[in-house]
Design an enzyme around this catalytic site. Structure first.
Site, PDB file in Angstrom:
ATOM      1  N   HIS A 255      42.058  40.834  38.236  1.00 27.18           N
ATOM      2  CA  HIS A 255      42.896  41.022  39.428  1.00 27.18           C
ATOM      3  C   HIS A 255      44.309  41.396  39.013  1.00 27.18           C
ATOM      4  O   HIS A 255      44.883  42.362  39.508  1.00 27.18           O
ATOM      5  CB  HIS A 255      42.903  39.745  40.263  1.00 27.18           C
TER       6      HIS A 255
ATOM      7  N   ARG B  43      36.470  46.583  41.146  1.00 28.11           N
ATOM      8  CA  ARG B  43      37.578  46.300  40.240  1.00 28.11           C
ATOM      9  C   ARG B  43      37.009  45.960  38.860  1.00 28.11           C
ATOM     10  O   ARG B  43      36.491  44.874  38.624  1.00 28.11           O
ATOM     11  CB  ARG B  43      38.390  45.115  40.783  1.00 28.11           C
TER      12      ARG B  43
ATOM     13  N   TYR C 131      34.342  33.917  37.079  1.00 24.08           N
ATOM     14  CA  TYR C 131      33.734  33.935  38.405  1.00 24.08           C
ATOM     15  C   TYR C 131      32.771  35.101  38.648  1.00 24.08           C
ATOM     16  O   TYR C 131      32.172  35.179  39.718  1.00 24.08           O
ATOM     17  CB  TYR C 131      34.819  33.925  39.493  1.00 24.08           C
TER      18      TYR C 131
END
Length: 363
Positions: free
Chosen positions: A264, A260, A273
């Site tokens: 998100h 990805r 993160y």
């Protein structure tokens, strides 16, 4: 297996790959595909236009025109490859990120935007497109898909079902229950997991200690891991799995090993993160660039072709924006119109109560 440090920078040895990141064609003993120049050009066009739809939607959300958007950036090959493997009679069950599969099923992309703009609950007819409505609840669509596949089986129809979910969803009970039902009843279904390495902010190693595709063996059906950034391999592997489902060989789990590239959703900040070096490593495996390189190297397309696709993408983006901004807001009472197919006394009472509430603002 990949290491935590590289997170997919090196291809796992069990990965099915037909087109390398450098655009070199490779062979596989079990999964091969013969594509004409026109077919490869068509795949490139799909990948490019779907990415433009996605980028335009992200821009619209940033400008306040959409409430939220789930980007597919980096996952185009997994979706186009699997989507183009479907026949007209097959049924697809998406999550909320399968914009590429929607494109393959001829769903108007503006109807996707309507859902995220809050003007409809999913503006397309699933029966017309054999593409179900988007599912926000993680993993629940897998049970719906298995039920549909069992219906196909009982109708003795020559068709299959495919259901999409992410790596994070494999930790959900619904997904594991759907594996059990599909296996025991030998349902004609393909489970297509887009392993994009991150379940929001949780890395893959928080979901599993083995490659996800190996879980299938515990439920009694085959699993295969495919290069999710290789549209050729995704097409070949999905096509074979769907044919197996249609011919009574039961379910298959496909793990499309991808990444990805964006957030998100547009409410997420992935820089909190994951590290920049990980993103840079995956940029070198871009699904569109490897098809472009293949076309160039094999003299299957000239610059005029690429320019024409870019021009079409620009036109599509402008049209998408114009039509999105022109979508009318629904009337407040419209929310009650499509809850049930037939009139329902509870809905009638709630509609009347809400109408009375709204009327109070006019005094």
């Amino acid at each position: 297996m990949t290491t935590d440090a590289s997170r997919g920078a090196e291809a796992p040895p069990e990965l099915v790959q037909l087109l390398t990141p450098e655009g070199e064609r490779v062979e596989h003993p079990d999964y091969d595909i013969d594509l004409s120049a026109e077919e490869v050009q068509s795949l490139y066009r799909d990948l490019t236009l779907v990415r433009r739809i996605d980028l335009e939607a992200v821009a619209l959300q940033r400008q306040g025109e959409l409430g939220i958007w789930a980007s597919l950036l980096g996952q185009e090959a997994a979706q186009i490859g699997s989507g183009r493997a479907l026949t007209d009679s097959d049924m697809a069950f998406p999550t909320y990120r399968e914009h590429g599969v929607a494109w393959c099923r001829d769903v108007d992309p503006v109807k996707l935007l309507g859902l995220f703009r809050g003007v409809n609950h999913g503006g397309w007819d699933p029966e017309e497109h054999n593409f179900h409505l988007y599912t926000i609840v993680i993993g629940s669509q897998t049970l719906h898909a298995v039920g549909y596949a069992m219906g196909i089986q009982r109708d003795d129809a020559s068709a299959a079902t495919i259901v999409y979910f992410g790596d994070g969803a494999t930790s959900q009970g619904d997904v594991n229950e759907s594996f059990i039902w599909a296996s025991v009843f030998n349902a004609p279904i393909v489970f297509f997991c887009q392993n994009n390495q991150w379940a929001i902010s949780e890395p893959l190693e928080k979901q599993t200690r083995i490659p996800l595709y190996r879980r299938a063996s515990g439920f009694g059906f085959p699993g295969i891991r495919v290069d999710g950034n290789d549209v050729f391999a995704c097409l070949a592997v999905t096509r074979k799995a769907l044919e197996a489902a249609r011919t009574g060989q039961g379910p298959t789990l496909i793990e499309a090993f991808t990444y990805r590239m964006g957030a998100h959703t547009t409410t997420d900040d992935p820089t909190r993160y994951r590290v920049a070096s990980e993103l840079e490593a995956w940029k070198l495996k871009d699904p569109i660039e490897r098809v472009k390189s293949y076309l160039f190297k094999n003299e299957l397309a000239d610059q005029a072709f690429f320019d024409s696709v870019d021009a079409e993408a620009d036109q599509l983006g402008a049209d998408l924006r114009r039509r999105c901004l022109a979508m009318p807001d629904p009337e407040p009472l419209d929310i009650f119109d499509h809850v049930y197919r037939e009139p329902h006394s509870l809905i009638d009472r709630e509609r009347a109560q809400f109408a009375a509430y709204l009327e109070g603002f006019r005094d």
